[in-house]
Structures are given as C-alpha cells and as structure tokens.
Enzyme design. Sequence first.
Site, PDB file in Angstrom:
ATOM      1  N   ARG A   1       0.849  -1.193  -0.031  1.00 29.57           N
ATOM      2  CA  ARG A   1      -0.057   0.045  -0.066  1.00 29.57           C
ATOM      3  C   ARG A   1       1.002   1.340  -0.051  1.00 29.57           C
ATOM      4  NH1 ARG A   1      -2.261  -3.411  -1.061  1.00 29.57           N
ATOM      5  NH2 ARG A   1      -4.142  -4.442  -0.546  1.00 29.57           N
TER       6      ARG A   1
ATOM      7  N   SER B   1     -11.233   0.522   3.389  1.00 32.98           N
ATOM      8  CA  SER B   1     -10.154  -0.078   4.392  1.00 32.98           C
ATOM      9  C   SER B   1      -9.481   1.440   5.040  1.00 32.98           C
ATOM     10  CB  SER B   1      -9.389  -1.162   4.354  1.00 32.98           C
ATOM     11  OG  SER B   1      -9.850  -2.389   3.610  1.00 32.98           O
TER      12      SER B   1
ATOM     13  N   GLU C   1      -4.966   4.028   6.235  1.00 35.78           N
ATOM     14  CA  GLU C   1      -4.593   3.923   4.767  1.00 35.78           C
ATOM     15  C   GLU C   1      -4.838   5.285   4.031  1.00 35.78           C
ATOM     16  OE1 GLU C   1      -5.926   1.215   1.128  1.00 35.78           O
ATOM     17  OE2 GLU C   1      -5.618   0.153   3.141  1.00 35.78           O
TER      18      GLU C   1
END
Length: 347
Positions: free
Chosen positions: A160, A237, A339
């Site tokens: 990520r 998320s 995130e």
Amino acid sequence: MNTTVGPRLADCTTLRLGGPARRFVHTDTAADLVAAVRAADEAGEPVLLLGGGSNLVVADEGFDGTLVRIASTGWTRDGDVVEVVAGHEWDAFVAELVDAGLGGLECLSGIPGSVGATPIQNVGAYGCEVADSLVSVRLYDRKAGEIRTVPAEELGFGYRTSVLKGTDRGVVLSVRFRIDRSGQSAPVRYAELARTLGTETGAKVPTAQAREAVLGLRRGKGMVLDPADHDTWSAGSFFTNPIVPSGEAPETVARITEAAGEPPRFPAEAGVKLSAAWLIERAGFGKGYPGPGGRVSLSTKHTLALTNRGGASTADLLALAGEVRDGVEARFGVRLHPEPLLIGCAL
C-alpha cells in the site's frame, strides 16, 4: 479548464465529509491539469488533487487552497500494454478491459476512485495489486517543472505504498499496464476468491467470471459504492494490515495468541503481516461498533471500514478511528495506521 469557487469536500468524497475548498478547478485533459497545478504553484497556493475522492479524509474546516478535479478519460492499447489517463474511473476501466477480453486487473474490480490514484498507494485486493501489472507512470514533476515517464522499477512499490505516497511532487497524468490478451484472469492467489470460484489457488479463470466473483465478495463487505447503503459511505479499509518486523514477530504473535488466540498472519517483506480486521474484532470492536452519537460506526459488514451514518463530521470519524487504534494497541501492543490521506487533520 474551468475555475469556480470551491465546493464542499463532503460533496466530492465517498465518506461525504469535509469542508469547502477556497478555489476549484475542473480539468478534462492532461494539459489542463498541468496548467492548473503550475498556476497554483506560481501563486504559492496549496493544491489538492481530486479524482474519485475515495481515499480522502478532509478536515471539517475544509481546504485552504486550490482543489483540482482530474476528470480526464480514455485509454488506448498497443499490443499487450494499455495506457489509461489519470481521471478515468478505475472500476469502469477494469470493466472495459474485461468486456474487451483483456485480463490482468479483474481481481481489482469494484475499487472506487480514479486510475491516477492507484499507483500512489499501490492499490490491491484479493491477492493482486497494481504493481503486478504496472509498466510505467507518466507524471508532471512539480519540482523540476517537467513531464517525464517513470518505469515501475523506480516507483518503490511496497504494501500500500510507493515513492509517490506522502509527497505531492509527482502529478500522475497517465498509467501504463501490461495485460493478458487471452481472456483469462491473473492467477487466483486469494483463498477466499478461489473458494468462491470453485478453483485452486494459482489457477486462471475467464476474466468475466473472476470479476463477478470479486464484485460479489466486495458487495458482501459493503465495499462497492451504493448511495443507499451507509456501509459504503467510507474510504474503504481505514487501517492497513500491520507489518511486524521479523525480529519482533515471534514475541508479538505469542503475546496476541495468549490474549486472544492465534492470529492469521502472512509473510511480508522484512516481517510478518497481521490482519487488522482480526485485531480490531478481538480488541472488542465488532461490526457496527458506534462512534460519537452513532453518527459514525464501523461498517455492519466489515470492521476495517469506518462509515458515515449520516450527519457525521470528520471529527466524529477521527474520534472513532482513534478509539479503535488505541484499543488495539492497548490489547495487543500493535499500532494501526490509517490508509487514506488525511487532509488538514490528523489521527
């Protein structure tokens, strides 16, 4: 290129949160995008780039600068490589590839946002990530004042993340991906997806079959946008799966196991990846766990998504995020990290 008074970010983001921008510029082409960013830079004004608004948490006070909407669309193919402009909606692009019998990205179906955002955080799901197929990124380098092409191997991809994350120096204009012209999917790597498809991990299936299975799984977790479903009023998320360094992993896993049972874990570069959702649930935060006034909550379908139940503020969302993060750390000694990008606010 069209310049107006800035809208509320709540009207531009999937969380439906955030105050107004001082100035708003709508761009339909790469040339307009570069011109808008250059103009703001020359004026010494902060810039916020907006694609699908799916990975942003913006302060209630808004953004005191220029909001640049990237609305370019279109893609072309040259052999087994496709180039798609930054503003093209990601899931629409994936659907168009599947309809054209082109494979490789179907396991990333249903992810909201624009194509230009995907390499920044190395978007991934169901065992695939954009780094698997990405060839290069064409971007405007704000520091150098020039447009250049950066190959995948120079983008520093990780879980990520990439060298583009955490900096606004590079403005993505287009992305090139390698695709499979056989009509078959990328190898199915994710066990849950393999079970849904009735196949073995590592197998390939027709692209349309893989896409429908992924969309079904995502819908069941509230991860496909639906204006009528507050579980999808989220940034996806909210926390990344934590990676514990190799030297700390045995002790950390042992501590978690003693407190709540053996956690699911996966190999990761220089460490062990743990499931954030599992940790959140075992720390006492179940699906639907409410935040301030019930205006925000964990999704009723998936504990990794923090959702706006209507009438919420960014402050409400961050209060719930902080409670979850601190609760997991107090129980297991593992700190979760957000995130999405936090604009004008902090956790």
